[in-house]
Scaffold this motif. Sequence first.
Motif, PDB file in Angstrom:
ATOM      1  N   ASP A 142       0.816  -1.217   0.000  1.00 49.20           N
ATOM      2  CA  ASP A 142       0.000   0.000   0.000  1.00 49.20           C
ATOM      3  C   ASP A 142       0.850   1.267   0.000  1.00 49.20           C
ATOM      4  OD1 ASP A 142      -2.265  -1.501  -0.159  1.00 49.20           O
ATOM      5  OD2 ASP A 142      -3.027  -1.034   1.834  1.00 49.20           O
ATOM      6  N   ASN A 175      -3.428  -4.017  -1.214  1.00 47.03           N
ATOM      7  CA  ASN A 175      -4.664  -3.975  -1.998  1.00 47.03           C
ATOM      8  C   ASN A 175      -4.913  -2.594  -2.610  1.00 47.03           C
ATOM      9  OD1 ASN A 175      -4.965  -3.378   0.826  1.00 47.03           O
ATOM     10  ND2 ASN A 175      -7.154  -3.138   0.462  1.00 47.03           N
ATOM     11  N   HIS A 177       1.064  -8.578   3.209  1.00 48.43           N
ATOM     12  CA  HIS A 177       0.318  -7.339   3.456  1.00 48.43           C
ATOM     13  C   HIS A 177      -0.738  -7.592   4.531  1.00 48.43           C
ATOM     14  CE1 HIS A 177      -1.326  -3.427   2.897  1.00 48.43           C
ATOM     15  NE2 HIS A 177      -2.507  -3.905   2.564  1.00 48.43           N
ATOM     16  N   HIS A 217      -1.566  -3.396   6.460  1.00 54.22           N
ATOM     17  CA  HIS A 217      -3.007  -3.478   6.137  1.00 54.22           C
ATOM     18  C   HIS A 217      -3.900  -2.996   7.267  1.00 54.22           C
ATOM     19  CE1 HIS A 217      -6.345  -4.599   3.673  1.00 54.22           C
ATOM     20  NE2 HIS A 217      -6.719  -5.625   4.405  1.00 54.22           N
TER      21      HIS A 217
HETATM   22 FE   LIG Z   1      -4.236  -2.665   2.699  1.00 47.54          FE
END
Ligand SMILES: [Fe+2]
Length: 211
Positions: free
Chosen positions: A34, A57, A144, A180
């Motif tokens: 990220d 993500n 992550h 995350h």
């Molecule tokens: Fe994330």
Amino acid sequence: MKILVVSDWIDQLIYSEKMKYRMKDIDIVISCGDLSFQYLDFIMSELNKPLYYVVGNHVSRRSFKKNEFGDLVSDFPKCFKNLHLKHYKEDGKLMAGFEGCVWYNGGPFQYRQWKVYFYLLKMIPRLLFNKIIYGRYLDIFVAHSPPYKVGDREDPCHTGLKAFNWFIKVFKPKVFLHGHVHLYNRNVEKVIRYYETDVINCSGFYTLEIE
Ligand SMILES: [Fe+2]
């Protein structure tokens, strides 16, 4: 080996001209995802140390492409080493990783729970090789997402990946690094002991030393 781990957001203590003095004893840098490659590029050029990463993500559309099998692959500059389903040995430490998080809305680098087991099974031959040659499966696993119910949250986006729990129990990495789940309070405990592994939330940044 001293490691700087960054993840999830740009921390002003890192994105600073003084960072190279604060972090002068760092041996390698790891990103748990990220983060833009511009930020990683800043860190790498300031410290001049190897940088390993997995994507999260939240990835810009320009930072990934489809491979010949239709799977998304990150397209970061080749000077950064992608740990996703790969094995590296850095300064004698055995490293591997897994990108992304649990499927929640069909965005990039989201994985169904069962599919993560499937991918991690592919790592077994090399893990067995490590065990035979080096006497251990793995030192550092970089992800992550956290494992399920170990530093994760209950909402659909931040639910941990169950395959990681199995992986940790069987292959016993010394540390499991993830992001995350954002922990903004610097005083909150970031390390959770899970079986024989320290699961560490590295959101923002975290430094650790591995003997
Ligand atoms: Fe994330």
